[in-house]
Design a protein around this motif. Structure first.
Motif, short mmCIF file in Angstrom:
data_model
loop_
_atom_site.label_atom_id
_atom_site.label_comp_id
_atom_site.label_asym_id
_atom_site.label_seq_id
_atom_site.Cartn_x
_atom_site.Cartn_y
_atom_site.Cartn_z
N PHE A 73 0.86 -1.19 0.00
CA PHE A 73 0.00 0.00 0.00
C PHE A 73 0.89 1.23 0.00
O PHE A 73 2.03 1.20 0.46
N GLU A 79 -7.02 2.81 5.08
CA GLU A 79 -7.69 2.54 3.81
C GLU A 79 -7.32 1.16 3.29
O GLU A 79 -8.16 0.45 2.71
N SER A 80 -6.07 0.75 3.51
CA SER A 80 -5.66 -0.60 3.14
C SER A 80 -6.42 -1.63 3.97
O SER A 80 -6.83 -2.67 3.45
N ARG A 82 -9.44 -1.33 5.17
CA ARG A 82 -10.78 -1.41 4.58
C ARG A 82 -10.77 -2.21 3.29
O ARG A 82 -11.64 -3.05 3.04
N GLU A 83 -9.78 -1.93 2.45
CA GLU A 83 -9.67 -2.60 1.16
C GLU A 83 -9.57 -4.12 1.32
O GLU A 83 -10.12 -4.88 0.51
N HIS A 84 -8.90 -4.57 2.36
CA HIS A 84 -8.70 -6.00 2.58
C HIS A 84 -9.74 -6.62 3.51
O HIS A 84 -9.66 -7.80 3.83
N GLY A 85 -10.73 -5.82 3.93
CA GLY A 85 -11.78 -6.33 4.80
C GLY A 85 -11.30 -6.66 6.21
O GLY A 85 -11.87 -7.52 6.88
#
Length: 162
Positions: A73, A79-80, A82-85
């Protein structure tokens, strides 16, 4: 429901201290995404690809290759996550200085993404003193880093700093 944790750092290189925290993270999460932070201002010793390979090797050595994913990232870690759940961000602590800094980061991340918890994991006493910066410096001066990194990382360091 799968519990996903995000463990961020530069991992340049991955050390036994990082592995200690990763092993602890695997005790509380089903999957750990080891996220390599890419910062244009930082001059890394190893490329992103090399660091990803070293992390994958380390996960395999732990017997946990199937539960560890490697990602990169270049923006906000939250934000990373969130992106990866990820439901949690893993942060290793060596000492009180780390705690002070990490508490500030946890507060900011919590304000931006209250659904993602920050989990602090204390480094084991045997690896508390290890930093990737010191490992790189010792290796660059021809010192023995075998107590601080895996054999495969030691080999890469020797090749890079010879």
């Amino acid at each position: 429901m799968t519990k996903i944790a995000l463990y961020t750092g530069s991992f340049d290189p991955i050390t036994n201290g990082h592995l200690d925290v990763l092993a602890q993270a695997l005790d509380i999460a089903d999957t750990v995404v080891v996220a390599i932070g890419l910062h244009a201002a930082k001059k890394a010793l190893f490329s992103q690809q090399e660091r990803a390979e070293m992390i994958a090797e380390a996960a395999a050595a732990l017997g946990e290759a199937g539960r560890v994913r490697v990602a990169t990232f270049d923006g906000l870690a939250i934000e990373s996550a969130r992106e990866h759940g990820a439901a949690m961000m893993i942060r290793g602590l060596r000492d009180g200085t780390d705690l002070d800094y990490e508490m500030q980061m946890a507060g900011m991340n919590g304000a931006m993404a209250p659904e993602v918890r920050t989990v602090f994991l204390p480094a084991s006493p045997s690896v508390r003193h290890i930093t990737a910066t010191l490992v790189r410096q010792i290796a660059a001066m021809g010192g023995d880093v075998s107590a601080f990194v895996s054999p495969s990382v030691e080999k890469r360091l020797k090749a890079r700093t010879a």
